[in-house]
Design an enzyme around this catalytic site. Structure first.
Site, PDB file in Angstrom:
ATOM      1  N   ASP A   1      -4.852  -4.928   5.487  1.00 63.69           N
ATOM      2  CA  ASP A   1      -5.129  -5.860   4.397  1.00 63.69           C
ATOM      3  C   ASP A   1      -3.855  -6.634   4.069  1.00 63.69           C
ATOM      4  O   ASP A   1      -2.810  -6.046   3.837  1.00 63.69           O
ATOM      5  CB  ASP A   1      -5.606  -5.063   3.178  1.00 63.69           C
ATOM      6  CG  ASP A   1      -5.993  -5.945   2.009  1.00 63.69           C
ATOM      7  OD1 ASP A   1      -6.394  -7.094   2.242  1.00 63.69           O
ATOM      8  OD2 ASP A   1      -5.896  -5.475   0.868  1.00 63.69           O
TER       9      ASP A   1
ATOM     10  N   HIS B   1      -2.535  -0.996  -3.418  1.00 66.96           N
ATOM     11  CA  HIS B   1      -3.705  -0.149  -3.184  1.00 66.96           C
ATOM     12  C   HIS B   1      -3.535   1.172  -3.927  1.00 66.96           C
ATOM     13  O   HIS B   1      -2.602   1.931  -3.640  1.00 66.96           O
ATOM     14  CB  HIS B   1      -3.876   0.125  -1.690  1.00 66.96           C
ATOM     15  CG  HIS B   1      -4.233  -1.085  -0.899  1.00 66.96           C
ATOM     16  ND1 HIS B   1      -4.055  -1.175   0.462  1.00 66.96           N
ATOM     17  CD2 HIS B   1      -4.780  -2.281  -1.281  1.00 66.96           C
ATOM     18  CE1 HIS B   1      -4.465  -2.356   0.887  1.00 66.96           C
ATOM     19  NE2 HIS B   1      -4.904  -3.046  -0.149  1.00 66.96           N
TER      20      HIS B   1
ATOM     21  N   SER C   1       0.866  -1.174   0.000  1.00 66.32           N
ATOM     22  CA  SER C   1       0.000   0.000   0.000  1.00 66.32           C
ATOM     23  C   SER C   1       0.909   1.232   0.000  1.00 66.32           C
ATOM     24  O   SER C   1       1.795   1.325  -0.855  1.00 66.32           O
ATOM     25  CB  SER C   1      -0.948  -0.049   1.209  1.00 66.32           C
ATOM     26  OG  SER C   1      -1.873   1.004   1.176  1.00 66.32           O
TER      27      SER C   1
END
Length: 197
Positions: free
Chosen positions: A139, A43, A16
């Site tokens: 995540d 992401h 991310s």
């Protein structure tokens, strides 16, 4: 310890915040002729096209694609998840294909690292390596645990050097991280990934 790097058939990577820079270092370490497929979730904003495939094309010895639904997974290629679609792997008769899904976001993210890791674990099991990089999300932690339970290798970037330590820290809290390495150590692992048979 699970499978050695030279037995790995596939690598899944989740990142991310800060991941774009970290991925540049890792993808450059893959050797020409490396017979491993690499699947990546980063992401990104859902409403904009991804530029990642073009960004890394000149820095990676392997061909790079943005994932397409029903696409066959080829050894020695890199696949990025498309914006606003979960990326999954379907295994049928040992011929994995990619699947894109618009199921609900996971940890507010679509694509989700967990979704990719869990589906890849079912497909490649002990021949899978999962890598969790920098990020400001949780995540990927659950997905990494699934890879470990399937017998695969789990690697986490050292949170102390991650631009955003939340994601690797969440992965460590699962107790399923087999190797906690600085980026240079993960690069060395990638350089060991096996040649195509």
């Amino acid at each position: 310890m699970s499978a050695a790097p030279d037995k790995v058939a596939a690598v899944v990577i989740g990142a991310s915040a800060g991941g774009v820079e970290a991925l540049g270092a890792l993808l450059a370490a893959l050797r020409p002729g490396c017979g491993v497929c690499v699947l990546i979730v980063v992401h990104l904003p859902r409403e904009r096209p991804s530029l990642l495939s073009g960004l890394y094309a000149s820095r990676c010895a392997l061909p790079i694609f943005e994932a397409v639904d029903k696409q066959a997974v080829e050894a020695g290629a890199v696949y990025f998840a498309a914006p606003d679609y979960h990326l999954l792997v379907d295994c049928h008769d040992d011929a994995p294909t990619l699947a894109l899904s618009v199921d609900a976001p996971v940890h507010y993210s679509r694509p989700s690292i967990d979704v990719l890791f869990e589906s890849a674990a079912e497909c490649w099991r002990e021949r899978l390596m999962a890598v969790v990089l920098t990020g400001a999300s949780e995540d990927g932690a659950r997905g990494m645990a699934a890879v470990a339970r399937a017998g695969g290798i789990t690697v986490v970037q050292d949170p102390a050097e991650a631009l955003a330590p939340m994601l690797p820290t969440a992965a460590l809290r699962t107790g399923h991280a087999q190797r906690v390495l600085p980026l240079a150590g993960i690069r060395a692992l990638f350089a060991e990934l096996g040649d195509a048979p």
